[in-house]
Design an enzyme around this catalytic site. Structure first.
Site, PDB file in Angstrom:
ATOM      1  N   CYS A 116      37.838  37.414  44.366  1.00 14.53           N
ATOM      2  CA  CYS A 116      36.919  37.604  43.150  1.00 14.53           C
ATOM      3  C   CYS A 116      37.744  37.934  41.886  1.00 14.53           C
ATOM      4  O   CYS A 116      37.086  37.874  40.901  1.00 14.53           O
ATOM      5  CB  CYS A 116      36.336  39.037  43.344  1.00 14.53           C
ATOM      6  SG  CYS A 116      35.234  38.924  44.771  1.00 14.53           S
ATOM      7  N   HIS A 257      33.837  41.087  36.673  1.00 12.46           N
ATOM      8  CA  HIS A 257      33.497  40.735  37.987  1.00 12.46           C
ATOM      9  C   HIS A 257      32.081  41.153  38.553  1.00 12.46           C
ATOM     10  O   HIS A 257      31.888  42.297  38.447  1.00 12.46           O
ATOM     11  CB  HIS A 257      34.467  40.739  39.076  1.00 12.46           C
ATOM     12  CG  HIS A 257      33.944  40.465  40.645  1.00 12.46           C
ATOM     13  ND1 HIS A 257      33.049  39.268  40.859  1.00 12.46           N
ATOM     14  CD2 HIS A 257      33.869  41.303  41.683  1.00 12.46           C
ATOM     15  CE1 HIS A 257      32.691  39.299  42.012  1.00 12.46           C
ATOM     16  NE2 HIS A 257      33.141  40.749  42.758  1.00 12.46           N
ATOM     17  N   ASN A 287      26.837  38.805  43.969  1.00  9.40           N
ATOM     18  CA  ASN A 287      28.157  38.543  43.845  1.00  9.40           C
ATOM     19  C   ASN A 287      28.572  37.358  44.453  1.00  9.40           C
ATOM     20  O   ASN A 287      28.416  37.177  45.491  1.00  9.40           O
ATOM     21  CB  ASN A 287      28.770  39.994  44.969  1.00  9.40           C
ATOM     22  CG  ASN A 287      30.207  39.796  44.977  1.00  9.40           C
ATOM     23  OD1 ASN A 287      31.027  38.748  44.371  1.00  9.40           O
ATOM     24  ND2 ASN A 287      30.996  40.794  45.333  1.00  9.40           N
TER      25      ASN A 287
END
Length: 330
Positions: A116, A257, A287
């Site tokens: 990520c 993120h 996500n």
């Protein structure tokens, strides 16, 4: 700071979203969960997942095309393509497929894997090619198709992840709009978040075996990931601000993120940054790993929030454990 007399600027951005919306209500029909349970813990209302007709390369091509259009460039103008992903279509690399799909015939292309944090790492890597004058224009794509690797019976993880891609075009220029960056790894925390290969030994001869197998579904220790993120992300943002000789009050926007709304809120609180400065689209997209920061960036640019001259902190964090941050001027 750049000491080579050459800098860079982001001149275009673009995104591509998977073709199937998966709402919290949809998930409640798959596992024991509810819209209230998911939203209260993550802030997510829906996410998008790829159908059988889509893959990472197709998403990356679409995002790249949009970024090139905003930049006013043709694919042949690119010197380099960097794809940040943990879910390639081909373990030998997917950046080359994106290069071919775009028709970027002059561009070298390669993949990087930093989970990520991947997009921010890709940005910082690309900057070095531009600052040294090796290349003039670079396309960075952050993308993941995590739906391939989700255990759809595990309600603690299957509610979190979506598929998508985001891209930016960087161009060399005299002024450097990447003001500072930092990147860190702590491999002792590797077991907190994994998409691991599981070997199944197969005999080749009476004396020799080969460890053939496959990758297992995503596993995560959510509590440890939360602790890691709320400790390390504020710290790294403070470090890049110090390197850039700035303070939190100088920032116009913060793009983290998009892992979880609770994490983003906690980071903002620890830094004393007003929530209206922290860009969030986790409710809409979930996500999306390496795609999440460029997705949020492009959306904010196209909505007119981010304007020329704005100072933006970008920070990614995730498996590895890795975390990375950059300060950029739009």
């Amino acid at each position: 700071m750049n000491t080579l007399g050459s800098g860079l600027k982001i001149i275009g951005s673009g995104t591509a979203i998977a073709d199937q919306s998966l709402t919290n209500q949809d998930l409640s029909n798959i596992v024991e969960t509810s819209d209230e349970w998911i939203q209260s813990r993550t802030g997510m209302r829906q996410r998008y997942i790829c159908s059988a007709q889509e893959n990472l390369a197709s998403l990356g091509v679409k995002a790249g095309q949009k970024a090139l259009a905003m930049a006013g460039l043709q694919p042949e103008d690119l010197d380099l393509i960097i794809l940040a992903t943990s879910t390639p279509d081909d373990l030998f690399g997917t950046a080359a497929q994106i290069q071919g799909g775009l028709g970027a015939t002059r561009a070298f292309a390669f993949d990087i894997t930093a989970a990520c944090s991947g997009f921010v790492v890709g940005l910082n890597v690309a900057a070095q090619f531009l600052r040294t004058g090796v290349y003039q224009r670079v396309l960075i794509v952050g993308g993941d198709v995590l739906s391939r690797w989700v255990d759809w019976s595990d309600r603690t993880t299957c509610v979190l992840f979506g598929d998508g891609a985001g891209a930016v075009v960087l161009q060399r220029q005299a002024q450097d709009n990447l003001l500072a960056f930092e990147m860190y790894t702590d491999g002792t925390g590797n077991g907190c978040l994994n998409l691991s290969y599981q070997a199944n030994p197969q005999p080749l001869t009476a004396e020799k075996t080969v460890a053939q197998g496959t990758y297992q579904a995503i596993t995560m220790n959510g509590r440890e990931v939360y602790r890691f993120a709320v400790a390390k992300v504020p710290e790294i943002i403070e470090k890049v601000l110090f390197k850039a000789q700035l303070t939190t009050s100088d920032l116009d926007w913060v793009i983290l993120h998009q892992a979880n709304q609770r994490i983003m809120d906690a980071v903002g609180d620890r830094l004393g940054i007003p929530s209206e400065k922290i860009i969030s689209n986790v409710g809409e997209y979930g996500n999306t790993s390496a795609a999440s920061i460029p997705l949020a960036l492009d959306q904010a640019v196209r909505e007119g929030k981010i304007k020329e001259g704005d100072l933006i902190a970008l920070a990614g964090f995730g498996a590895g454990l890795t975390w990375a941050a950059s300060i950029v001027r739009w």
